[in-house]
Write an enzyme that holds these catalytic residues in place. Structure first.
Site, PDB file in Angstrom:
ATOM      1  N   ARG A 163       0.840  -1.187   0.000  1.00  0.00           N
ATOM      2  CA  ARG A 163       0.000   0.000   0.000  1.00  0.00           C
ATOM      3  C   ARG A 163       0.875   1.236   0.000  1.00  0.00           C
ATOM      4  O   ARG A 163       2.078   1.150   0.086  1.00  0.00           O
ATOM      5  CB  ARG A 163      -0.911  -0.028   1.219  1.00  0.00           C
ATOM      6  CG  ARG A 163      -0.200  -0.495   2.499  1.00  0.00           C
ATOM      7  CD  ARG A 163      -0.336   0.327   3.734  1.00  0.00           C
ATOM      8  NE  ARG A 163      -0.261   1.733   3.577  1.00  0.00           N
ATOM      9  CZ  ARG A 163       0.856   2.457   3.667  1.00  0.00           C
ATOM     10  NH1 ARG A 163       2.010   1.851   3.840  1.00  0.00           N
ATOM     11  NH2 ARG A 163       0.829   3.775   3.560  1.00  0.00           N
ATOM     12  N   GLY A 164       0.195   2.371  -0.175  1.00  0.00           N
ATOM     13  CA  GLY A 164       0.935   3.626  -0.309  1.00  0.00           C
ATOM     14  C   GLY A 164       0.984   3.970  -1.779  1.00  0.00           C
ATOM     15  O   GLY A 164       1.373   3.120  -2.593  1.00  0.00           O
ATOM     16  N   ALA A 165       0.593   5.186  -2.142  1.00  0.00           N
ATOM     17  CA  ALA A 165       0.464   5.543  -3.552  1.00  0.00           C
ATOM     18  C   ALA A 165       1.667   5.132  -4.402  1.00  0.00           C
ATOM     19  O   ALA A 165       1.519   4.370  -5.360  1.00  0.00           O
ATOM     20  CB  ALA A 165       0.189   7.043  -3.661  1.00  0.00           C
TER      21      ALA A 165
ATOM     22  N   ARG B 255      -7.544   0.074  -7.040  1.00  0.00           N
ATOM     23  CA  ARG B 255      -7.743   1.192  -6.098  1.00  0.00           C
ATOM     24  C   ARG B 255      -7.807   2.492  -6.906  1.00  0.00           C
ATOM     25  O   ARG B 255      -6.879   2.819  -7.640  1.00  0.00           O
ATOM     26  CB  ARG B 255      -6.626   1.255  -5.057  1.00  0.00           C
ATOM     27  CG  ARG B 255      -6.579   0.033  -4.135  1.00  0.00           C
ATOM     28  CD  ARG B 255      -5.630   0.241  -2.967  1.00  0.00           C
ATOM     29  NE  ARG B 255      -6.223   1.141  -1.960  1.00  0.00           N
ATOM     30  CZ  ARG B 255      -5.541   1.677  -0.954  1.00  0.00           C
ATOM     31  NH1 ARG B 255      -4.245   1.442  -0.836  1.00  0.00           N
ATOM     32  NH2 ARG B 255      -6.137   2.467  -0.084  1.00  0.00           N
TER      33      ARG B 255
ATOM     34  N   GLN C  21      -2.529   2.539   9.881  1.00  0.00           N
ATOM     35  CA  GLN C  21      -1.226   2.609   9.201  1.00  0.00           C
ATOM     36  C   GLN C  21      -0.213   3.399  10.041  1.00  0.00           C
ATOM     37  O   GLN C  21       0.980   3.143   9.994  1.00  0.00           O
ATOM     38  CB  GLN C  21      -1.361   3.290   7.832  1.00  0.00           C
ATOM     39  CG  GLN C  21      -2.037   2.462   6.757  1.00  0.00           C
ATOM     40  CD  GLN C  21      -3.531   2.710   6.666  1.00  0.00           C
ATOM     41  OE1 GLN C  21      -4.190   2.958   7.694  1.00  0.00           O
ATOM     42  NE2 GLN C  21      -4.097   2.643   5.461  1.00  0.00           N
TER      43      GLN C  21
ATOM     44  N   ASP D 265      -2.022  11.039  -2.206  1.00  0.00           N
ATOM     45  CA  ASP D 265      -2.394  10.006  -3.164  1.00  0.00           C
ATOM     46  C   ASP D 265      -2.735  10.597  -4.525  1.00  0.00           C
ATOM     47  O   ASP D 265      -2.669   9.886  -5.533  1.00  0.00           O
ATOM     48  CB  ASP D 265      -3.579   9.191  -2.618  1.00  0.00           C
ATOM     49  CG  ASP D 265      -3.142   8.352  -1.437  1.00  0.00           C
ATOM     50  OD1 ASP D 265      -3.076   8.870  -0.300  1.00  0.00           O
ATOM     51  OD2 ASP D 265      -2.804   7.171  -1.657  1.00  0.00           O
TER      52      ASP D 265
ATOM     53  N   ASN E 284      -5.590  12.535   0.284  1.00  0.00           N
ATOM     54  CA  ASN E 284      -4.711  11.736   1.142  1.00  0.00           C
ATOM     55  C   ASN E 284      -5.585  10.959   2.123  1.00  0.00           C
ATOM     56  O   ASN E 284      -6.807  11.092   2.131  1.00  0.00           O
ATOM     57  CB  ASN E 284      -3.705  12.638   1.882  1.00  0.00           C
ATOM     58  CG  ASN E 284      -2.552  11.836   2.474  1.00  0.00           C
ATOM     59  OD1 ASN E 284      -1.930  11.028   1.804  1.00  0.00           O
ATOM     60  ND2 ASN E 284      -2.316  12.037   3.761  1.00  0.00           N
ATOM     61  N   LYS E 285      -4.931  10.138   2.944  1.00  0.00           N
ATOM     62  CA  LYS E 285      -5.666   9.297   3.877  1.00  0.00           C
ATOM     63  C   LYS E 285      -6.728  10.063   4.659  1.00  0.00           C
ATOM     64  O   LYS E 285      -6.485  11.196   5.078  1.00  0.00           O
ATOM     65  CB  LYS E 285      -4.658   8.679   4.869  1.00  0.00           C
ATOM     66  CG  LYS E 285      -5.228   7.712   5.865  1.00  0.00           C
ATOM     67  CD  LYS E 285      -6.082   6.603   5.234  1.00  0.00           C
ATOM     68  CE  LYS E 285      -5.345   5.907   4.155  1.00  0.00           C
ATOM     69  NZ  LYS E 285      -6.207   5.120   3.244  1.00  0.00           N
TER      70      LYS E 285
HETATM   71  C1  LIG Z   1       3.707   8.045   0.168  1.00  0.00           C
HETATM   72  S1  LIG Z   1       2.143   8.617   0.437  1.00  0.00           S
HETATM   73  C2  LIG Z   1       1.188   7.188   0.644  1.00  0.00           C
HETATM   74  C3  LIG Z   1      -0.254   7.512   0.968  1.00  0.00           C
HETATM   75  O1  LIG Z   1      -1.017   6.330   0.732  1.00  0.00           O
HETATM   76  C4  LIG Z   1      -1.661   5.968   1.938  1.00  0.00           C
HETATM   77  O2  LIG Z   1      -2.904   5.357   1.718  1.00  0.00           O
HETATM   78  P1  LIG Z   1      -3.052   3.742   1.873  1.00  0.00           P
HETATM   79  O3  LIG Z   1      -2.385   3.350   3.145  1.00  0.00           O
HETATM   80  O4  LIG Z   1      -4.557   3.531   1.860  1.00  0.00           O
HETATM   81  O5  LIG Z   1      -2.382   3.162   0.638  1.00  0.00           O
HETATM   82  C5  LIG Z   1      -1.827   7.280   2.662  1.00  0.00           C
HETATM   83  O6  LIG Z   1      -2.854   8.050   2.072  1.00  0.00           O
HETATM   84  C6  LIG Z   1      -0.460   7.880   2.427  1.00  0.00           C
HETATM   85  O7  LIG Z   1      -0.370   9.213   2.684  1.00  0.00           O
END
Ligand SMILES: CSC[C@H]1O[C@H](OP(=O)(O)O)[C@H](O)[C@@H]1O
Length: 354
Positions: free
Chosen positions: A44-46, A89, A200, A241, A251-252
């Site tokens: 996960r993570g963009a 996603r 997270q 994101d 973002n989250k």
């Molecule tokens: C490097 S920024 C990653 C960004 O993605 C995360 O979302 P997720 O855990 O649902 O993939 C979160 O928004 C982070 O800020």
């Protein structure tokens, strides 16, 4: 700890749903395993899901090449598989960016080649380049972000979710800046929001920073206002994101609330993201697709029920912070400040003319 590794015809992913109590890996030999891992946030993570999808396309092309069919049918099958990966996603643009970058390359190559083995080589090289690129983007972003705090010491930084090594191909976006400040002895402490519902922050950011010996205090999301009111926070740094051309930031979930709090408390609110997280086709953040996730993520954790069975649930995985609440955007090309349409326009020019 490697969160993503390509080894011959296998994508090895660190299963982030098991962290911090278990370090376990998934060996993906089928693109569908990569799609499931992205959907379930095992990776996960963009930026990280863009990198993983790139490698997933190699597996998709390998499967298409095994079809007993003409080259063009194999290609169409590969394109179908790539669309499936892209749809796992919707919010993080890095996923679509990586898939489209590779698919466009394949379309160009297929004009002069009808050899799937050659196409697989092209995809492999590009997937590895996307991964390697992200390492450098993170490093340059960390330097640019640290420059914002020149001469400042004993900094207390609040961050949300995980924008670290686990969310990228390198040292992280927001956590890359934080690591650089620690390296330069300018950091006193990081306050990490636990980041409900999937934690997270508690499970990943606290884990990353603790493992690196960086002072970190874990707080629940509803403590951020108290921390700011008590004067514990000097700045907020988060990841992203998707960022629009006028600087609206997806973002989250919970990021928007932090930005409002930061504004009220006159605390700078920084976003760290590389060019691959900008949506240069979209101006208004209200058009960013927001991923709505399953109810059980809110009503339970690791199988333990924490709310009445059958209760109605709201579970958007992201929110959009309007550009008016963003102090600056930290990128590998430097720090973007308002007017964001102008500064993001300059970034677009740099990126598209490389
Ligand atoms: C490097 S920024 C990653 C960004 O993605 C995360 O979302 P997720 O855990 O649902 O993939 C979160 O928004 C982070 O800020």
């Amino acid at each position: 700890m490697n969160n993503i590794e390509w080894q011959e015809s296998t994508l090895i992913l660190l299963d982030q749903t098991k962290l911090p109590t278990e370090i376990s890996y998934i060996n993906c030999t089928d693109w569908r395993q990569v799609a499931e891992a992205i959907k379930m946030l095992r990776v996960r993570g963009a930026p990280a899901i863009g990198v993983a999808a790139g490698y997933g396309l190699i597996l998709a092309a390998m499967e298409a090449a095994r079809l007993d069919a003409p080259f063009n049918e194999q290609l169409v099958t590969f394109y179908d598989f790539s669309e499936n990966l892209k749809e796992t996603r919707p919010t993080a643009i890095n996923l679509a960016w990586a898939v489209e970058r590779i698919v466009n390359l394949v379309k160009a190559e297929a004009k002069t080649s009808s050899d799937m083995e050659h196409i697989i080589k092209i995809i492999t090289a590009e997937a590895e380049l996307i991964h390697k690129e992200d390492v450098g983007l993170n490093r340059r972003m960390a330097e640019a972000g640290a420059s914002l705090f020149e001469g400042q010491r004993n900094l207390r930084i609040l961050t949300h979710c995980n924008a670290g090594a686990l969310a990228t191909g390198g040292v992280g976006t927001a956590l890359g800046v934080i690591r650089k400040l620690h390296e330069k002895s300018q950091l006193e402490r990081v306050y990490a929001d636990e980041t409900r519902p999937l934690l997270q922050g508690a499970r990943l950011t606290a884990f990353e920073l603790y493992e690196d010996g960086i002072p970190v205090t874990l707080e629940t999301d509803n403590m951020a206002a108290y921390a700011m009111q008590q004067g514990l926070i000097d700045a907020v740094i988060v990841g992203a994101d998707r960022i629009t051309t006028k600087g609206d930031v997806a973002n989250k979930i919970g990021t928007y609330g932090l930005a409002v709090l930061a504004k009220f408390h006159n605390i700078p609110f920084y976003v760290a993201a590389s060019y691959s997280t900008f949506d240069f086709t979209l101006k208004n953040g209200s058009y960013i697709p927001i991923e709505m996730r399953d109810d059980y993520e809110v009503t339970s954790f690791h199988g333990v029920q924490t709310a009445p069975e059958g209760i109605d649930v709201l579970n958007p995985a992201f929110d959009v912070t309007p550009h008016e609440l963003v102090t600056a955007i930290i990128t590998e090309e430097g720090v973007l400040t308002p007017d964001f349409e102008e500064s993001i326009g300059k970034l677009r020019h740099i990126v598209h003319n490389k």
